[in-house]
Design a protein around this motif. Structure first.
Motif: not given
Length: 450
Positions: A240-260
């Motif tokens: 699954g291309k969409t999910s594979s690309v988003l998996c780590l990208a969204i986790f990193a984005l959520a970590s950034l949002v959590y820190a701000i």
């Protein structure tokens, strides 16, 4: 004190003790019942009543009325049980769900299904969607403690993963796409587990990775890592291309949002890339300039060239921009539509490959705006409140990550308001979880007084 008085006091103490034990036993039974409903609901969503469909069978896409009726009854009974438990013990939580926006969306959906091009189909599918969505929204209230919530979620995830891996190794013809599949034989070799398609398996596995990470952070040092690793490996083999690309990208984005800490900065970080993705995908079918930019990118953001589908979908929106064509009633037979003439893919198109565009087609632009306000704009504010009040930080972060994944996954796939779709269920659950955490403290171990 004479002996008779002492005996009376002793009897009263024993009576009170027996009453207390009876009440505690009743509470344990009720708590077990709530957890059982939550666990069964997850299994019904993940595994369904028809796991391992044989895609080589020409009749695989035919809907069998008896089995569909069982699905309707199952979700209806579970939703009814969840509502009864919530009414009995979670009155304050339920009252917070009665808002002008929520009432407007429900009212608009009722109007939409009544004015649908295929009223019977829309009403029938709306009933199932209402049951599934109600179950998802009330799910965070079912387990009596956060620990029991974790056990339900982790246990269901392990059961699903076990079934998926057993299918791959013991019955690969039912768990892996093959060259003999009636549709999309080019997907041969991609894992799908108990699901009908790899595009359902891959986003579920992505969310299970997040669940595994969450469980690891709250002390489940065996179950958490096991779920994360097993789901991550399975995700890779789904292709699954969409999910594979988003998996780590969204986790990193959520970590950034959590820190701000700034809400407006969080909104920019969450929504700016989302707007860009929609412009590079659906926007490329509208604007020649955006189409030129898209073609210059090193990767194809249209994911296997869906621009033709988006052009057709945009034309469908223009036909009925206000009321829409009807909930879940547009894509049943697009070959009969005038705007589909000359489009070779029209005979197989099942949706627009964009959740937001699909809602504009089916429930109209006003319906889309209501969904965006409730499911896109509001959850981030709820997360901000929960974070400021220090309410279950790890759980709020899990809900935030699932919510963000759903927002971005929706730019290339359709799942919003889609009946028993597991991604919709988990997305709605996460949105509801953020709603409740913004207003109530989650109980960690002891029985809640809700």
């Amino acid at each position: 004190m004479d002996r008779s008085a002492a005996d009376m006091i002793d009897v009263e103490h024993r009576s009170l003790g027996q009453m207390l034990r009876a009440v505690l036993a009743k509470l344990n039974v009720v708590s077990a019942a709530r957890c059982l409903i939550a666990f069964i609901a997850l299994l019904l969503i993940f595994v369904t009543l028809e796991p391992y469909p044989d895609l080589r069978n020409p009749d695989v896409t035919n809907v069998v009325s008896g089995r569909m009726a069982l699905t309707y009854v199952s979700f209806g009974l579970l939703a009814a049980a969840a509502v009864l438990f919530a009414v009995a013990t979670d009155g304050p939580s339920l009252k917070t769900l009665i808002t002008p926006l929520h009432l407007c969306l429900v009212g608009w959906m009722l109007i939409n299904v009544l004015l649908s091009e295929s009223r019977e189909i829309s009403i029938q599918r709306f009933v199932l969607a209402a049951s599934v969505t109600s179950l998802a929204v009330l799910f965070p209230l079912l387990p009596p403690t956060q620990r029991s919530f974790n056990l339900c979620l982790g246990g269901a995830a392990l059961v699903l993963l076990a079934l998926c891996y057993l299918g791959v190794f013991l019955a690969p013809q039912y768990s892996i796409h093959t060259a003999l599949d009636i549709t999309e034989p080019q997907l041969a070799g991609d894992w799908r587990g108990t699901f009908q398609h790899k595009n359902v398996a891959s986003p579920v596995m992505t969310i299970l990775v997040y669940v595994g990470v969450y469980l690891s952070t709250v002390g489940s040092f065996v179950m958490g890592p096991a779920i994360a690793v097993l789901a991550g490996v399975f995700l890779i083999f789904t292709g699954g291309k969409t999910s594979s690309v988003l998996c780590l990208a969204i986790f990193a984005l959520a970590s950034l949002v959590y820190a701000i800490r700034s809400l407006w900065l969080k909104r920019i970080i969450c929504f700016a890339p989302l707007i860009v993705m929609n412009l590079l995908t659906v926007g490329s079918a509208i604007s020649p300039a955006l189409g030129t930019i898209t073609r210059l990118l090193p990767v194809d953001p249209t994911f296997t060239g869906r621009s033709d589908i988006w052009e057709f979908a945009l034309a469908a929106v223009a036909e009925k921009p206000i009321i829409g064509h009807g909930y879940a009633a547009f894509w049943d037979d697009v070959t009969e539509r005038q705007t589909a003439k000359g489009a070779e893919w029209a005979v197989t198109a099942a949706h627009s490959h964009n959740s937001y565009l699909d809602l504009a087609i089916t429930i109209g632009i006003p319906g889309l705006l209501l969904v965006v306000l409730i499911f896109v704009w509001t959850p981030l504010r709820n997360f901000q409140t929960a974070q400021a009040e220090s309410r279950s930080g790890a759980l709020a972060r899990l809900f935030l990550t699932i919510w963000l994944f759903g927002l971005y996954y929706g730019t290339t796939e359709t799942f919003l308001l889609e009946r028993q779709n597991p991604i919709w269920f988990l997305f709605a659950l996460a949105v509801a979880g953020l709603h409740f955490l913004a207003r109530f403290q989650c109980v960690a171990q002891v029985e809640p007084d809700r």
